[in-house]
Scaffold this active site. Structure first.
Site, PDB file in Angstrom:
ATOM      1  NE  ARG A  64      48.835  66.649  17.048  1.00 32.58           N
ATOM      2  CZ  ARG A  64      49.050  66.167  18.253  1.00 32.58           C
ATOM      3  NH1 ARG A  64      48.048  65.828  19.018  1.00 32.58           N
ATOM      4  NH2 ARG A  64      50.285  66.022  18.709  1.00 32.58           N
ATOM      5  CE  LYS A 114      53.074  58.301  21.860  1.00 31.15           C
ATOM      6  NZ  LYS A 114      52.185  58.789  20.815  1.00 31.15           N
ATOM      7  CG  HIS A 161      45.423  59.632  13.871  1.00 26.93           C
ATOM      8  ND1 HIS A 161      45.025  59.044  15.044  1.00 26.93           N
ATOM      9  CD2 HIS A 161      46.632  60.194  14.134  1.00 26.93           C
ATOM     10  CE1 HIS A 161      45.961  59.223  15.970  1.00 26.93           C
ATOM     11  NE2 HIS A 161      46.936  59.929  15.449  1.00 26.93           N
ATOM     12  CB  SER A 177      45.823  58.901  21.150  1.00 28.45           C
ATOM     13  OG  SER A 177      45.726  58.920  19.749  1.00 28.45           O
TER      14      SER A 177
HETATM   15  N1  COA Z   1      45.192  64.292  14.742  1.00 27.62           N
HETATM   16  C1  COA Z   1      45.052  63.950  16.006  1.00 27.62           C
HETATM   17  N2  COA Z   1      46.035  63.494  16.773  1.00 27.62           N
HETATM   18  C2  COA Z   1      47.225  63.347  16.212  1.00 27.62           C
HETATM   19  C3  COA Z   1      47.445  63.680  14.887  1.00 27.62           C
HETATM   20  C4  COA Z   1      46.362  64.168  14.138  1.00 27.62           C
HETATM   21  N3  COA Z   1      46.484  64.518  12.863  1.00 27.62           N
HETATM   22  N4  COA Z   1      48.729  63.441  14.608  1.00 27.62           N
HETATM   23  C5  COA Z   1      49.283  62.998  15.738  1.00 27.62           C
HETATM   24  N5  COA Z   1      48.365  62.944  16.708  1.00 27.62           N
HETATM   25  C6  COA Z   1      48.572  62.566  18.111  1.00 27.62           C
HETATM   26  C7  COA Z   1      48.586  61.097  18.338  1.00 27.62           C
HETATM   27  O1  COA Z   1      47.322  60.604  18.652  1.00 27.62           O
HETATM   28  C8  COA Z   1      49.562  60.980  19.475  1.00 27.62           C
HETATM   29  O2  COA Z   1      48.933  61.288  20.687  1.00 27.62           O
HETATM   30  P1  COA Z   1      49.470  60.693  22.064  1.00 27.62           P
HETATM   31  O3  COA Z   1      50.916  61.102  22.191  1.00 27.62           O
HETATM   32  O4  COA Z   1      48.582  61.326  23.054  1.00 27.62           O
HETATM   33  O5  COA Z   1      49.352  59.188  21.978  1.00 27.62           O
HETATM   34  C9  COA Z   1      50.569  62.062  19.160  1.00 27.62           C
HETATM   35  O6  COA Z   1      49.851  63.032  18.471  1.00 27.62           O
HETATM   36  C10 COA Z   1      51.681  61.619  18.271  1.00 27.62           C
HETATM   37  O7  COA Z   1      51.694  60.295  18.177  1.00 27.62           O
HETATM   38  P2  COA Z   1      51.622  59.409  16.827  1.00 27.62           P
HETATM   39  O8  COA Z   1      51.146  60.145  15.663  1.00 27.62           O
HETATM   40  O9  COA Z   1      51.011  58.114  17.191  1.00 27.62           O
HETATM   41  O10 COA Z   1      53.028  59.247  16.562  1.00 27.62           O
HETATM   42  P3  COA Z   1      53.978  58.652  17.521  1.00 27.62           P
HETATM   43  O11 COA Z   1      54.799  59.819  17.859  1.00 27.62           O
HETATM   44  O12 COA Z   1      53.453  57.858  18.640  1.00 27.62           O
HETATM   45  O13 COA Z   1      54.584  57.632  16.499  1.00 27.62           O
HETATM   46  C11 COA Z   1      56.312  56.551  15.406  1.00 27.62           C
HETATM   47  C12 COA Z   1      55.852  57.596  16.410  1.00 27.62           C
HETATM   48  C13 COA Z   1      55.594  55.239  15.523  1.00 27.62           C
HETATM   49  C14 COA Z   1      56.164  57.081  14.009  1.00 27.62           C
HETATM   50  C15 COA Z   1      57.780  56.409  15.807  1.00 27.62           C
HETATM   51  O14 COA Z   1      57.831  56.003  17.154  1.00 27.62           O
HETATM   52  C16 COA Z   1      58.528  55.420  14.974  1.00 27.62           C
HETATM   53  O15 COA Z   1      58.899  55.717  13.860  1.00 27.62           O
HETATM   54  N6  COA Z   1      58.781  54.221  15.518  1.00 27.62           N
HETATM   55  C17 COA Z   1      59.510  53.187  14.825  1.00 27.62           C
HETATM   56  C18 COA Z   1      60.935  53.065  15.385  1.00 27.62           C
HETATM   57  C19 COA Z   1      61.822  54.128  14.807  1.00 27.62           C
HETATM   58  O16 COA Z   1      62.104  54.169  13.633  1.00 27.62           O
HETATM   59  N7  COA Z   1      62.299  55.026  15.664  1.00 27.62           N
HETATM   60  C20 COA Z   1      63.171  56.109  15.287  1.00 27.62           C
HETATM   61  C21 COA Z   1      62.381  57.350  14.999  1.00 27.62           C
HETATM   62  S1  COA Z   1      63.467  58.735  14.756  1.00 27.62           S
END
Ligand code: COA
Length: 170
Positions: free
Chosen positions: A95, A46, A22, A133
């Site tokens: 990734r 989550k 990140h 994560s």
């Molecule tokens: N390096 C390492 N890990 C990474 C990464 C990077 N560059 N980019 C993503 N990841 C990992 C994260 O750690 C996470 O791992 P996990 O699933 O084991 O926890 C996973 O890849 C992706 O998760 P993250 O980047 O946290 O994104 P998310 O998918 O959890 O987040 C939101 C999603 C918060 C952006 C999304 O839920 C959201 O927009 N929520 C608001 C409500 C909304 O508008 N919803 C409609 C969306 S269409």
């Protein structure tokens, strides 16, 4: 200065916890914008190990003194948050190829809800490609070495959380 519009981007995520992957996206991505806002999602689908307060504190500690980056939490639709802070662009990291389908769906859904919000993707550095994560938490729970994936501050946070209860839940 001309009246050129400020470019504000939002890098959203759960960040439970923040990883070196990140941070790599944030450090490289901030150059694309006048200001990059890191949006820590308060509630996601989550179940998180760390509260939003803890996730914010961890991210702020990592980015202390980094110019052009602000860290906030949000608890709305992402596109509504993006508009509320005067941003027009969502930054996401890619990734591995399997990220693509999910990210593609999310970007298209967000565009359907709010056409003015654009999503840009940045490739993560190859040494961070396998990081997630969830895996980091699993390794930490069993006492494995996570120092390649997260900073020393986050290592300490995870160690302290798992040493209290084993499962991490308080
Ligand atoms: N390096 C390492 N890990 C990474 C990464 C990077 N560059 N980019 C993503 N990841 C990992 C994260 O750690 C996470 O791992 P996990 O699933 O084991 O926890 C996973 O890849 C992706 O998760 P993250 O980047 O946290 O994104 P998310 O998918 O959890 O987040 C939101 C999603 C918060 C952006 C999304 O839920 C959201 O927009 N929520 C608001 C409500 C909304 O508008 N919803 C409609 C969306 S269409």
């Amino acid at each position: 200065m001309t009246d050129k519009k400020r470019r504000v981007g939002v890098y959203p995520g759960t960040f439970d916890p923040v990883t070196k992957g990140h941070l790599d996206i944030i450090r490289r991505g901030r150059g694309l914008f006048d200001e990059l806002i890191v949006g820590v999602a308060e509630s996601t689908s989550k179940t998180t190990l760390f509260s939003v307060k803890e996730r914010l504190a961890m991210m702020r500690a990592e980015l202390k003194g980094v110019k052009g980056v602000r860290v906030e939490s949000f608890d709305t639709l992402l596109v509504d948050y993006v508009k509320s802070v005067g941003a027009t662009t969502v930054l996401r990291g890619l990734r591995v190829i399997s990220d693509f389908e999910y990210e593609f769906q999310m970007a298209l859904t967000n565009r359907r809800i709010e056409p003015s919000v654009e999503t840009v993707f940045m490739m993560t550095q190859d040494n961070y490609a396998p990081i997630s994560s969830r895996f980091i938490k699993e390794i930490a729970r069993f006492g494995g070495d996570i120092s390649h994936f997260v900073t020393p501050k986050v290592v300490l946070r995870l160690k302290s959380r798992y040493s209290k209860t084993g499962s991490g839940k308080e």
